[in-house]
Design a protein around this motif. Structure first.
Motif, mmCIF file in Angstrom:
data_model
loop_
_atom_site.group_PDB
_atom_site.id
_atom_site.type_symbol
_atom_site.label_atom_id
_atom_site.label_comp_id
_atom_site.label_asym_id
_atom_site.label_seq_id
_atom_site.Cartn_x
_atom_site.Cartn_y
_atom_site.Cartn_z
ATOM 1 N N MET A 54 0.863 -1.182 0.000
ATOM 2 C CA MET A 54 0.000 0.000 0.000
ATOM 3 C C MET A 54 0.896 1.227 0.000
ATOM 4 S SD MET A 54 -2.601 -1.000 3.102
ATOM 5 C CE MET A 54 -3.947 0.089 2.704
ATOM 6 N N ASN A 55 0.520 2.232 -0.791
ATOM 7 C CA ASN A 55 1.243 3.493 -0.670
ATOM 8 C C ASN A 55 0.526 4.346 0.374
ATOM 9 O OD1 ASN A 55 -0.855 5.050 -1.905
ATOM 10 N ND2 ASN A 55 -0.058 4.537 -3.943
ATOM 11 N N ILE A 56 1.068 5.490 0.684
ATOM 12 C CA ILE A 56 0.539 6.305 1.773
ATOM 13 C C ILE A 56 -0.892 6.763 1.489
ATOM 14 C CG2 ILE A 56 1.507 8.503 0.988
ATOM 15 C CD1 ILE A 56 1.327 7.311 4.644
ATOM 16 N N ASN A 57 -1.205 7.083 0.239
ATOM 17 C CA ASN A 57 -2.565 7.511 -0.090
ATOM 18 C C ASN A 57 -3.555 6.362 0.065
ATOM 19 O OD1 ASN A 57 -1.817 10.157 -0.614
ATOM 20 N ND2 ASN A 57 -1.320 9.699 -2.747
ATOM 21 N N GLN A 58 -3.140 5.155 -0.302
ATOM 22 C CA GLN A 58 -3.996 3.988 -0.118
ATOM 23 C C GLN A 58 -4.225 3.725 1.369
ATOM 24 O OE1 GLN A 58 -1.416 1.470 -2.470
ATOM 25 N NE2 GLN A 58 -3.080 1.084 -3.929
ATOM 26 N N MET A 59 -3.170 3.901 2.174
ATOM 27 C CA MET A 59 -3.307 3.716 3.620
ATOM 28 C C MET A 59 -4.310 4.699 4.202
ATOM 29 S SD MET A 59 0.517 3.106 5.006
ATOM 30 C CE MET A 59 1.599 1.935 4.228
ATOM 31 N N LYS A 60 -4.194 5.960 3.815
ATOM 32 C CA LYS A 60 -5.104 6.980 4.316
ATOM 33 C C LYS A 60 -6.543 6.667 3.926
ATOM 34 C CE LYS A 60 -1.759 10.750 4.486
ATOM 35 N NZ LYS A 60 -1.334 12.035 3.909
#
Length: 68
Positions: A54-60
């Motif tokens: 997951m990238n940071i935007n997906q995590m958020k």
């Protein structure tokens, strides 16, 4: 482990990352794929598990779904 810390630092992650060199935690939680992310509340309860990267935007975005 140096490369993991470097990766975390370079991506400016501010969440805890577990390093499990003897795979004791992986065994306990039946982790069969890396990466596996657990979303845990302040009381230590597992809210959700995500297998895969997951990238940071997906995590958020994923965290927002947990807030509902």
């Amino acid at each position: 482990m140096k490369c993991v810390k470097s990766f975390i630092d370079s991506n400016k992650y501010n969440f805890k990352v577990l390093i499990d060199p003897d795979q004791s935690v992986a065994t306990k939680y039946n982790i069969t794929s890396i990466p596996t992310s657990y979303f845990i509340d302040k009381d230590g309860n597992i809210l959700s598990k995500h297998v895969g990267d997951m990238n940071i935007n997906q995590m958020k975005a994923y965290i927002k779904t947990l807030d509902k």
